[in-house]
Design a protein around this motif. Structure first.
Motif, PDB file in Angstrom:
ATOM      1  N   ARG B  32      -1.267  -8.151  -3.674  1.00  0.00           N
ATOM      2  CA  ARG B  32      -1.319  -6.767  -4.199  1.00  0.00           C
ATOM      3  C   ARG B  32      -2.312  -5.922  -3.399  1.00  0.00           C
ATOM      4  O   ARG B  32      -2.063  -4.766  -3.121  1.00  0.00           O
ATOM      5  CB  ARG B  32      -1.703  -6.768  -5.685  1.00  0.00           C
ATOM      6  CG  ARG B  32      -0.573  -7.177  -6.588  1.00  0.00           C
ATOM      7  CD  ARG B  32      -0.726  -6.672  -8.031  1.00  0.00           C
ATOM      8  NE  ARG B  32       0.442  -7.116  -8.785  1.00  0.00           N
ATOM      9  CZ  ARG B  32       0.541  -8.310  -9.384  1.00  0.00           C
ATOM     10  NH1 ARG B  32      -0.473  -9.154  -9.348  1.00  0.00           N
ATOM     11  NH2 ARG B  32       1.653  -8.643 -10.015  1.00  0.00           N
ATOM     12  N   ALA B  33      -3.444  -6.526  -3.060  1.00  0.00           N
ATOM     13  CA  ALA B  33      -4.427  -5.808  -2.221  1.00  0.00           C
ATOM     14  C   ALA B  33      -3.771  -5.456  -0.880  1.00  0.00           C
ATOM     15  O   ALA B  33      -3.959  -4.354  -0.357  1.00  0.00           O
ATOM     16  CB  ALA B  33      -5.669  -6.654  -2.010  1.00  0.00           C
ATOM     17  N   GLN B  35      -0.627  -4.867  -0.325  1.00  0.00           N
ATOM     18  CA  GLN B  35       0.340  -3.775  -0.525  1.00  0.00           C
ATOM     19  C   GLN B  35      -0.324  -2.399  -0.559  1.00  0.00           C
ATOM     20  O   GLN B  35       0.354  -1.389  -0.362  1.00  0.00           O
ATOM     21  CB  GLN B  35       1.096  -3.975  -1.842  1.00  0.00           C
ATOM     22  CG  GLN B  35       2.083  -5.127  -1.839  1.00  0.00           C
ATOM     23  CD  GLN B  35       2.904  -5.113  -3.115  1.00  0.00           C
ATOM     24  OE1 GLN B  35       2.529  -5.708  -4.106  1.00  0.00           O
ATOM     25  NE2 GLN B  35       4.023  -4.420  -3.090  1.00  0.00           N
ATOM     26  N   CYS B  36      -1.624  -2.377  -0.867  1.00  0.00           N
ATOM     27  CA  CYS B  36      -2.303  -1.079  -0.994  1.00  0.00           C
ATOM     28  C   CYS B  36      -2.722  -0.498   0.345  1.00  0.00           C
ATOM     29  O   CYS B  36      -3.226   0.629   0.404  1.00  0.00           O
ATOM     30  CB  CYS B  36      -3.499  -1.221  -1.917  1.00  0.00           C
ATOM     31  SG  CYS B  36      -2.961  -1.577  -3.604  1.00  0.00           S
ATOM     32  N   ALA B  37      -2.523  -1.236   1.416  1.00  0.00           N
ATOM     33  CA  ALA B  37      -2.820  -0.680   2.745  1.00  0.00           C
ATOM     34  C   ALA B  37      -1.910   0.520   3.003  1.00  0.00           C
ATOM     35  O   ALA B  37      -0.842   0.646   2.389  1.00  0.00           O
ATOM     36  CB  ALA B  37      -2.600  -1.744   3.813  1.00  0.00           C
ATOM     37  N   ALA B  38      -2.337   1.374   3.903  1.00  0.00           N
ATOM     38  CA  ALA B  38      -1.502   2.513   4.310  1.00  0.00           C
ATOM     39  C   ALA B  38      -0.175   2.001   4.852  1.00  0.00           C
ATOM     40  O   ALA B  38      -0.104   0.906   5.432  1.00  0.00           O
ATOM     41  CB  ALA B  38      -2.226   3.321   5.379  1.00  0.00           C
ATOM     42  N   MET B 115      -0.983  -4.414   6.309  1.00  0.00           N
ATOM     43  CA  MET B 115      -1.006  -5.097   5.006  1.00  0.00           C
ATOM     44  C   MET B 115      -1.619  -6.481   5.143  1.00  0.00           C
ATOM     45  O   MET B 115      -2.408  -6.905   4.296  1.00  0.00           O
ATOM     46  CB  MET B 115       0.380  -5.090   4.365  1.00  0.00           C
ATOM     47  CG  MET B 115       1.238  -6.273   4.554  1.00  0.00           C
ATOM     48  SD  MET B 115       1.055  -7.422   3.145  1.00  0.00           S
ATOM     49  CE  MET B 115       1.953  -6.576   1.879  1.00  0.00           C
TER      50      MET B 115
END
Lengths: 245, 245
Positions: B32-33, B35-38, B115
């Motif tokens: 999940r972390a 997926q939060c990338a630009a 990611m």
């Protein structure tokens, strides 16, 4: 949740910055953090151009499709894939170097991305905001001219950096189960999951605009893929020595 | 120095792991972390194959050039560039999709890398270690077969993840001033700086091996660039629908 993962999960692009400069020592610290990212075979196939000259910032802002923050942010970086430095180093110790392999394009682009994401996390950990600027590839030949990039170096993306003057919401992501697959690529539930995500994004756009934007993920992707996406890239890369052999 | 930047600067590849599994909820938190990338235009052009089957882990370990940790680590991920999901989503809402653009290869490879680096940082923030496995591109067609990857999806790199059972030194990086350039690409001091870095790396290799390894950065790069680096990549990508048009 630990504070680092919490920070990562709070990421959103910042496009409006305070009129406050990042101190030089902090700026250098961010770049050093970037350098510590993994790099393929220790090649470190990247260079960063820190664009300081205001005229050039303005030019790049226009070349990237009129993104004002490129000129207005405290700092603007262009992350370049760089196969020049490492291959020349190998040549100086007697290697007959082969250039232009597709693999080299991948290695250098990925190296640049890994290091940029480290810079991004480091920046956010210091309360800074940032925006990746893929628009730098709208006119890569002009960008390369402004930055005097030699052959075997190409601009992958830009990054605006500064103190945030806005606080946008975090944008939803696809469900975990859509992008994470066990043992093999099973897309039997993709259509259903994308439909669910379209509903999520429809609510997100609607709420952000007081009901004025009725769209979703799939609709937003439509214009992106019905046109030839940056059709100049192949020629540009070939001319710069990334022949994709 | 803040603890996040400190963590980033302590990165080194881990290739020996304890016989201890990463709990599932933590594992999902890492993804999940990630997926939060630009992500370029919100496309999220990636999929992760979490390889659980021991036989497949063994196969991938061999395909990646005999890297034991691929089979032995708590978890092994293959980060894939995925242009299938998003283009099919656009098609379902009526887009006549153009595929195979060079730009799409870049977008998806970079998305996957950003990611992955978020996953890496999240993992390290939880005391885990990791090793990127570019060797997955040694035999990408075989890897794609094991993972049943469809067209428009290609394996960019792998990542071994687990609890470290070794504590290697941090590997030096090029001097900041070599990779960071102001306003334009000036390489007039590259040769001198690389010579300095060669001396640094010579000491590093010598100290790590009790004086048995007399080499440096440039010498280590030599074999990498005198051969055609993964010469199958162009054909492989073309066959998988990444035609680099």
């Amino acid at each position: 949740m630990n504070p680092i993962i919490e920070l990562q999960k709070s990421h959103r692009s910042i496009r409006k910055f305070k009129d406050q400069k990042i101190p030089r020592d902090l700026f250098e610290e961010l770049i050093r953090a970037g350098q510590c990212a993994a790099t393929s075979n220790h090649v470190q196939a990247y260079s960063i151009i820190h664009v300081v000259n205001p005229e050039n910032r303005q030019k790049l802002s226009e070349l990237a499709g009129g993104q004002a923050h490129v000129a207005a942010a405290s700092d603007f970086l262009v992350f370049c894939a760089d196969m020049k430095r490492s291959t020349e180093a190998a040549e100086r110790v007697g290697a007959e170097v082969v250039r232009g392999m597709t693999e080299q394009l991948l290695v250098a682009s990925i190296d640049a991305a890994l290091m940029a994401q480290n810079v991004a996390i480091a920046a956010e950990s210091e309360g800074l905001g940032l925006c990746y600027v893929g628009g730098i590839r709208n006119n890569p030949a002009d960008v390369a001219e402004v930055l005097k990039l030699p052959d075997h170096v190409y601009p992958v993306f830009g990054m605006s950096l500064g103190y945030p003057d806005q606080n946008p919401e975090v944008k939803p992501r696809l469900p975990l189960e859509t992008i994470l697959k066990e043992d093999y690529y099973d897309d039997s539930r993709d259509e259903e999951q994308v439909a669910g995500f379209d509903a999520t994004m429809n609510r997100y756009y609607s709420e952000r605009t007081g009901g004025n934007k009725d769209t979703n993920w799939s609709e937003q992707l439509k214009p992106l893929f019905t046109t030839k996406l940056r059709p100049h890239m192949r020629d540009f890369l070939t001319k710069r020595g990334f022949e994709m052999k």
